[in-house]
Design a protein around this motif. Structure first.
Motif, PDB file in Angstrom:
ATOM      1  N   PHE A 149      81.522  22.020  -2.990  1.00 22.65           N
ATOM      2  CA  PHE A 149      80.790  20.744  -3.011  1.00 22.65           C
ATOM      3  C   PHE A 149      81.634  19.573  -2.504  1.00 22.65           C
ATOM      4  CE2 PHE A 149      77.989  22.830  -6.290  1.00 22.65           C
ATOM      5  CZ  PHE A 149      76.827  22.767  -5.534  1.00 22.65           C
ATOM      6  N   THR A 150      82.964  19.698  -2.548  1.00 24.26           N
ATOM      7  CA  THR A 150      83.834  18.597  -2.110  1.00 24.26           C
ATOM      8  C   THR A 150      84.525  18.893  -0.782  1.00 24.26           C
ATOM      9  OG1 THR A 150      85.724  19.482  -3.341  1.00 24.26           O
ATOM     10  CG2 THR A 150      84.302  17.921  -4.507  1.00 24.26           C
ATOM     11  N   PHE A 151      84.144  19.994  -0.126  1.00 29.22           N
ATOM     12  CA  PHE A 151      84.772  20.392   1.137  1.00 29.22           C
ATOM     13  C   PHE A 151      86.298  20.450   0.990  1.00 29.22           C
ATOM     14  CE2 PHE A 151      80.613  18.914   2.354  1.00 29.22           C
ATOM     15  CZ  PHE A 151      80.221  19.824   3.347  1.00 29.22           C
ATOM     16  N   GLY A 152      86.721  21.235   0.000  1.00 33.21           N
ATOM     17  CA  GLY A 152      88.158  21.386  -0.237  1.00 33.21           C
ATOM     18  C   GLY A 152      88.771  20.190  -0.918  1.00 33.21           C
ATOM     19  N   PHE A 153      87.971  19.513  -1.775  1.00 31.64           N
ATOM     20  CA  PHE A 153      88.407  18.343  -2.536  1.00 31.64           C
ATOM     21  C   PHE A 153      88.719  17.143  -1.646  1.00 31.64           C
ATOM     22  CE2 PHE A 153      89.728  22.195  -4.889  1.00 31.64           C
ATOM     23  CZ  PHE A 153      88.859  22.080  -5.962  1.00 31.64           C
ATOM     24  N   ASP A 154      88.061  17.087  -0.467  1.00 31.09           N
ATOM     25  CA  ASP A 154      88.229  15.964   0.453  1.00 31.09           C
ATOM     26  C   ASP A 154      87.163  14.889   0.264  1.00 31.09           C
ATOM     27  OD1 ASP A 154      90.495  16.917   1.688  1.00 31.09           O
ATOM     28  OD2 ASP A 154      89.407  17.989   3.260  1.00 31.09           O
ATOM     29  N   THR A 155      86.057  15.209  -0.434  1.00 33.62           N
ATOM     30  CA  THR A 155      85.003  14.231  -0.678  1.00 33.62           C
ATOM     31  C   THR A 155      84.752  14.136  -2.174  1.00 33.62           C
ATOM     32  OG1 THR A 155      83.169  15.819  -0.567  1.00 33.62           O
ATOM     33  CG2 THR A 155      83.949  14.896   1.530  1.00 33.62           C
ATOM     34  N   ASP A 156      83.833  13.262  -2.575  1.00 32.48           N
ATOM     35  CA  ASP A 156      83.595  13.036  -4.002  1.00 32.48           C
ATOM     36  C   ASP A 156      82.575  13.987  -4.623  1.00 32.48           C
ATOM     37  OD1 ASP A 156      81.188  12.148  -2.990  1.00 32.48           O
ATOM     38  OD2 ASP A 156      81.460  10.054  -3.584  1.00 32.48           O
ATOM     39  N   GLY A 157      81.936  14.829  -3.846  1.00 25.40           N
ATOM     40  CA  GLY A 157      80.997  15.806  -4.390  1.00 25.40           C
ATOM     41  C   GLY A 157      79.554  15.356  -4.411  1.00 25.40           C
ATOM     42  N   GLY A 158      79.302  14.087  -4.183  1.00 26.36           N
ATOM     43  CA  GLY A 158      77.928  13.602  -4.063  1.00 26.36           C
ATOM     44  C   GLY A 158      77.123  13.671  -5.345  1.00 26.36           C
ATOM     45  N   GLU A 159      75.825  13.921  -5.197  1.00 23.44           N
ATOM     46  CA  GLU A 159      74.903  13.877  -6.329  1.00 23.44           C
ATOM     47  C   GLU A 159      75.218  14.926  -7.387  1.00 23.44           C
ATOM     48  OE1 GLU A 159      70.872  14.085  -5.095  1.00 23.44           O
ATOM     49  OE2 GLU A 159      70.980  12.301  -3.814  1.00 23.44           O
ATOM     50  N   ILE A 160      75.638  16.104  -6.957  1.00 27.13           N
ATOM     51  CA  ILE A 160      75.929  17.158  -7.930  1.00 27.13           C
ATOM     52  C   ILE A 160      77.109  16.755  -8.813  1.00 27.13           C
ATOM     53  CG2 ILE A 160      77.479  18.463  -6.401  1.00 27.13           C
ATOM     54  CD1 ILE A 160      74.984  20.116  -8.772  1.00 27.13           C
ATOM     55  N   ALA A 161      78.089  16.045  -8.237  1.00 27.82           N
ATOM     56  CA  ALA A 161      79.239  15.591  -9.019  1.00 27.82           C
ATOM     57  C   ALA A 161      78.807  14.584 -10.076  1.00 27.82           C
ATOM     58  CB  ALA A 161      80.291  14.972  -8.096  1.00 27.82           C
ATOM     59  N   ILE A 162      77.952  13.649  -9.678  1.00 23.70           N
ATOM     60  CA  ILE A 162      77.454  12.647 -10.628  1.00 23.70           C
ATOM     61  C   ILE A 162      76.667  13.318 -11.747  1.00 23.70           C
ATOM     62  CG2 ILE A 162      75.908  10.666 -10.887  1.00 23.70           C
ATOM     63  CD1 ILE A 162      76.588   9.946  -7.965  1.00 23.70           C
ATOM     64  N   LYS A 163      75.852  14.305 -11.380  1.00 26.50           N
ATOM     65  CA  LYS A 163      75.017  14.996 -12.361  1.00 26.50           C
ATOM     66  C   LYS A 163      75.859  15.745 -13.384  1.00 26.50           C
ATOM     67  CE  LYS A 163      71.171  16.779 -14.047  1.00 26.50           C
ATOM     68  NZ  LYS A 163      70.177  15.944 -14.749  1.00 26.50           N
ATOM     69  N   VAL A 164      76.775  16.594 -12.920  1.00 24.54           N
ATOM     70  CA  VAL A 164      77.538  17.426 -13.861  1.00 24.54           C
ATOM     71  C   VAL A 164      78.539  16.594 -14.651  1.00 24.54           C
ATOM     72  CG1 VAL A 164      77.217  19.510 -12.485  1.00 24.54           C
ATOM     73  CG2 VAL A 164      79.277  18.127 -12.153  1.00 24.54           C
ATOM     74  N   ALA A 165      79.064  15.522 -14.051  1.00 25.79           N
ATOM     75  CA  ALA A 165      79.955  14.634 -14.796  1.00 25.79           C
ATOM     76  C   ALA A 165      79.196  13.987 -15.954  1.00 25.79           C
ATOM     77  CB  ALA A 165      80.536  13.564 -13.873  1.00 25.79           C
ATOM     78  N   GLY A 166      77.973  13.576 -15.688  1.00 30.17           N
ATOM     79  CA  GLY A 166      77.152  12.978 -16.731  1.00 30.17           C
ATOM     80  C   GLY A 166      76.813  13.960 -17.835  1.00 30.17           C
ATOM     81  N   ILE A 167      76.523  15.219 -17.453  1.00 24.01           N
ATOM     82  CA  ILE A 167      76.233  16.251 -18.456  1.00 24.01           C
ATOM     83  C   ILE A 167      77.448  16.464 -19.354  1.00 24.01           C
ATOM     84  CG2 ILE A 167      75.745  18.705 -18.810  1.00 24.01           C
ATOM     85  CD1 ILE A 167      74.102  18.623 -16.222  1.00 24.01           C
ATOM     86  N   GLY A 168      78.625  16.577 -18.737  1.00 26.09           N
ATOM     87  CA  GLY A 168      79.842  16.799 -19.509  1.00 26.09           C
ATOM     88  C   GLY A 168      80.127  15.683 -20.486  1.00 26.09           C
ATOM     89  N   GLU A 169      79.937  14.443 -20.038  1.00 29.43           N
ATOM     90  CA  GLU A 169      80.188  13.294 -20.911  1.00 29.43           C
ATOM     91  C   GLU A 169      79.168  13.236 -22.049  1.00 29.43           C
ATOM     92  OE1 GLU A 169      80.077  10.067 -18.169  1.00 29.43           O
ATOM     93  OE2 GLU A 169      81.876  10.743 -17.091  1.00 29.43           O
ATOM     94  N   ALA A 170      77.902  13.493 -21.730  1.00 30.53           N
ATOM     95  CA  ALA A 170      76.855  13.433 -22.752  1.00 30.53           C
ATOM     96  C   ALA A 170      77.048  14.492 -23.824  1.00 30.53           C
ATOM     97  CB  ALA A 170      75.481  13.589 -22.099  1.00 30.53           C
ATOM     98  N   ARG A 171      77.561  15.646 -23.420  1.00 32.78           N
ATOM     99  CA  ARG A 171      77.683  16.759 -24.357  1.00 32.78           C
ATOM    100  C   ARG A 171      79.050  16.841 -25.029  1.00 32.78           C
ATOM    101  NH1 ARG A 171      74.063  21.899 -22.367  1.00 32.78           N
ATOM    102  NH2 ARG A 171      72.090  20.773 -22.176  1.00 32.78           N
ATOM    103  N   THR A 172      79.869  15.835 -24.831  1.00 31.76           N
ATOM    104  CA  THR A 172      81.125  15.710 -25.586  1.00 31.76           C
ATOM    105  C   THR A 172      81.148  14.349 -26.279  1.00 31.76           C
ATOM    106  OG1 THR A 172      82.204  14.949 -23.539  1.00 31.76           O
ATOM    107  CG2 THR A 172      82.485  17.267 -24.140  1.00 31.76           C
ATOM    108  N   LEU A 173      81.297  13.289 -25.485  1.00 29.28           N
ATOM    109  CA  LEU A 173      81.367  11.939 -26.038  1.00 29.28           C
ATOM    110  C   LEU A 173      80.064  11.547 -26.716  1.00 29.28           C
ATOM    111  CD1 LEU A 173      83.234  10.171 -23.091  1.00 29.28           C
ATOM    112  CD2 LEU A 173      84.202  11.363 -25.084  1.00 29.28           C
ATOM    113  N   GLY A 174      78.952  12.086 -26.208  1.00 29.60           N
ATOM    114  CA  GLY A 174      77.661  11.799 -26.830  1.00 29.60           C
ATOM    115  C   GLY A 174      77.593  12.314 -28.248  1.00 29.60           C
ATOM    116  N   TYR A 175      78.100  13.526 -28.476  1.00 28.13           N
ATOM    117  CA  TYR A 175      78.155  14.065 -29.839  1.00 28.13           C
ATOM    118  C   TYR A 175      79.212  13.334 -30.667  1.00 28.13           C
ATOM    119  CZ  TYR A 175      75.357  18.034 -28.152  1.00 28.13           C
ATOM    120  OH  TYR A 175      74.367  18.829 -27.626  1.00 28.13           O
ATOM    121  N   GLN A 176      80.351  13.039 -30.043  1.00 29.48           N
ATOM    122  CA  GLN A 176      81.438  12.371 -30.748  1.00 29.48           C
ATOM    123  C   GLN A 176      81.005  11.020 -31.319  1.00 29.48           C
ATOM    124  OE1 GLN A 176      84.637  10.756 -28.328  1.00 29.48           O
ATOM    125  NE2 GLN A 176      86.163  11.626 -29.725  1.00 29.48           N
TER     126      GLN A 176
END
Length: 269
Positions: free
Chosen positions: A127-154
């Protein structure tokens, strides 16, 4: 589709648990690695489908393909052995000890994590073409899921921890039903249908699966999620794994075992 009666497939559950205890370390690790990797691919597939279609239901409908594939190949998930292996001990199968159960769980969990992490790194690279880009929409989506399912519970403290624990229980109640579903039929189509139903339910409801999370949270961290590894372990992986253990064993394994093997109706002579 050659449906088996509960008394037949519950015996198969106990037999399966016994066989996993005696499986070699090599085979246990390989099968667990492939299970973790396959489920991780199914998770990123379902997320991609949900994003592109705009419908989480479509993602949930299609996610079970990964679960079906891995169980048809006889690969092992920690969530499955949480339920199956203790039944062999409970049934007093020769040589099955608590130590062997813990060994099996440890090896399967290690293999699952290695497989899930491998796919997380590979998909992040893609998704980042060898970590050269930011990953686009999928990066925003999964980053948000990770935060919601850790910090959201915390943010909810102890109540948040028990919320994720209960989500883990409900998840493996359904996932364990899927594991049993692989045993209720002798045809591929029958197995697939029986496995598909509970897996779709858990995924759409947002219940927490420890092996899916072994992929999702490392993937989220790589893609820019704003949480730490300790946040992930304390507020997700640990309570989810414990919930998975309790839910799968109590709601599926023990209920089926005690009603269909130990206390099933018997014909009066």
């Amino acid at each position: 589709m050659a449906y088996l009666e509960p008394s037949e497939f519950v015996t198969k559950m106990v037999d399966s648990g016994e066989s996993k205890v005696y499986m070699s370390t090599k085979d246990t690790l390989i099968r667990a690695y492939m299970a973790g990797a396959t489920l991780a691919l199914a998770a990123v597939f379902a997320i991609s489908v949900a994003m592109q279609s705009g419908s989480p239901l479509v993602g949930a409908i299609l996610f079970p393909v990964g679960f079906i594939m891995l169980y048809l190949m006889k690969f092992d998930l920690l969530t499955g052995v949480f339920m199956l292996v203790p039944l062999a001990y409970l049934d007093k199968r020769p040589g099955v000890t608590i130590g062997q159960i813990l060994r099996n769980w440890g090896l399967v969990g290690l293999g699952n994590f290695a497989g899930a992490l491998t796919v997380a790194v590979m998909m992040a690279y893609i998704f980042t073409f060898g970590f050269d880009t930011d990953g686009g929409e999928i990066a925003i989506k999964v980053a948000g899921i990770g935060e919601a399912r850790t910090l959201g519970y915390q943010s909810h403290g102890v109540s948040g921890w028990f919320t994720v624990f209960i989500r883990g229980m409900l998840c493996n109640w359904m996932v364990a039903m899927g594991v049993v579903g692989a045993m209720v039929s002798t045809s591929v189509s029958g197995k697939a249908i029986a496995m598909w139903m509970p897996i779709m339910l858990f995924f759409f409801m947002g219940f927490e699966h420890s092996i899916v999370n072994m992929f999702l949270f490392p993937f989220s961290l790589i893609m820019g999620g704003n949480f730490t590894i300790s946040d992930y372990l304390l507020w997700n992986e640990v309570p989810v794994a414990l919930g998975n253990l309790v839910g799968g064993l109590a709601f599926t394994g023990l209920t089926l075992y005690f009603t269909h093997i130990k206390t099933g109706a018997k014909r009066k002579l």
